[in-house]
Scaffold this motif. Structure first.
Motif, PDB file in Angstrom:
ATOM      1  N   HIS A 246      17.257 -30.143  19.505  1.00 62.00           N
ATOM      2  CA  HIS A 246      17.760 -31.268  18.709  1.00 62.00           C
ATOM      3  C   HIS A 246      17.267 -31.043  17.281  1.00 62.00           C
ATOM      4  O   HIS A 246      16.112 -31.353  16.942  1.00 62.00           O
ATOM      5  CB  HIS A 246      17.281 -32.602  19.256  1.00 62.00           C
TER       6      HIS A 246
ATOM      7  N   LEU B 279      18.210 -31.372  13.083  1.00 58.34           N
ATOM      8  CA  LEU B 279      19.020 -32.036  12.052  1.00 58.34           C
ATOM      9  C   LEU B 279      19.264 -31.043  10.923  1.00 58.34           C
ATOM     10  O   LEU B 279      18.342 -30.336  10.508  1.00 58.34           O
ATOM     11  CB  LEU B 279      18.275 -33.255  11.496  1.00 58.34           C
TER      12      LEU B 279
ATOM     13  N   GLN C 285      23.777 -44.781  13.029  1.00 58.60           N
ATOM     14  CA  GLN C 285      23.185 -44.145  11.848  1.00 58.60           C
ATOM     15  C   GLN C 285      22.029 -44.996  11.342  1.00 58.60           C
ATOM     16  O   GLN C 285      22.178 -46.206  11.124  1.00 58.60           O
ATOM     17  CB  GLN C 285      24.230 -43.963  10.734  1.00 58.60           C
TER      18      GLN C 285
HETATM   19  P1  AMP Z   1      20.759 -41.165  12.732  1.00 62.57           P
HETATM   20  O1  AMP Z   1      20.266 -42.210  13.704  1.00 62.57           O
HETATM   21  O2  AMP Z   1      22.049 -40.496  13.115  1.00 62.57           O
HETATM   22  O3  AMP Z   1      20.778 -41.697  11.309  1.00 62.57           O
HETATM   23  O4  AMP Z   1      19.700 -39.969  12.787  1.00 62.57           O
HETATM   24  C1  AMP Z   1      18.461 -40.042  12.184  1.00 62.57           C
HETATM   25  C2  AMP Z   1      17.544 -39.174  12.992  1.00 62.57           C
HETATM   26  O5  AMP Z   1      16.415 -38.873  12.201  1.00 62.57           O
HETATM   27  C3  AMP Z   1      17.033 -39.795  14.283  1.00 62.57           C
HETATM   28  O6  AMP Z   1      17.455 -39.005  15.396  1.00 62.57           O
HETATM   29  C4  AMP Z   1      15.518 -39.791  14.112  1.00 62.57           C
HETATM   30  O7  AMP Z   1      14.829 -39.494  15.310  1.00 62.57           O
HETATM   31  C5  AMP Z   1      15.318 -38.725  13.052  1.00 62.57           C
HETATM   32  N1  AMP Z   1      14.128 -38.857  12.224  1.00 62.57           N
HETATM   33  C6  AMP Z   1      13.653 -39.966  11.620  1.00 62.57           C
HETATM   34  N2  AMP Z   1      12.545 -39.684  10.900  1.00 62.57           N
HETATM   35  C7  AMP Z   1      12.334 -38.350  11.042  1.00 62.57           C
HETATM   36  C8  AMP Z   1      11.348 -37.439  10.549  1.00 62.57           C
HETATM   37  N3  AMP Z   1      10.356 -37.844   9.738  1.00 62.57           N
HETATM   38  N4  AMP Z   1      11.429 -36.144  10.921  1.00 62.57           N
HETATM   39  C9  AMP Z   1      12.409 -35.721  11.742  1.00 62.57           C
HETATM   40  N5  AMP Z   1      13.388 -36.521  12.230  1.00 62.57           N
HETATM   41  C10 AMP Z   1      13.326 -37.817  11.899  1.00 62.57           C
END
Ligand code: AMP
Ligand code: ZN
Length: 119
Positions: free
Chosen positions: A43, A45, A99
């Protein structure tokens, strides 16, 4: 128009190296890092360095950067060895779709069976 960094944006801070992340790939236009709350064995990003609130806004303003993002999603999948078994690229858009961070990002998910349609 190129997106400007937003002072209160977590992913702008990760792109700038001001907030630590488990970075797996970087290019001139993108950064890829592991999701802090993984929903699959892979997973990751993938974010643009420039700030746009969602993927469609990025596509409209800077289409080449969106293309870079998708190319990098494929490169992440290959690095993680999920390109042959299959992976999913997701752009949650709007709070009703889950989101939570309003800086465009692709979720790259793989390494387990992925149901269709997703929930
Ligand atoms: P979304 O919900 O599509 O906006 O995705 C945001 C994603 O960012 C979520 O899956 C969170 O788990 C992830 N996330 C939030 N803060 C962090 C962080 N500091 N490092 C890595 N991922 C994060
Ligand atoms: Zn941002």
């Amino acid at each position: 128009m190129a997106g400007q960094p937003q002072a209160d944006c977590l992913f702008c801070k990760i792109a700038a190296g001001e907030v630590p992340a488990d970075v797996v790939r970087e290019t001139a236009t993108t950064v890829a890092f592991r999701d802090i709350n993984p929903q699959a064995p892979t997973h990751v990003l993938v974010i643009p360095r420039v700030h746009h609130p969602d993927a469609a806004s990025l596509a409209a303003a800077e289409p080449q950067v969106l293309a870079d993002l998708l190319t990098e999603a494929g490169n992440v999948a290959a690095d993680e060895k999920v390109d042959r078994t299959g992976y999913r690229v997701i752009f949650n858009t709007g709070s009703g779709a889950g989101q939570t961070v309003f800086h465009a990002h692709a979720h790259v998910l793989g390494g387990r069976g992925l149901n269709w349609p997703p929930g």
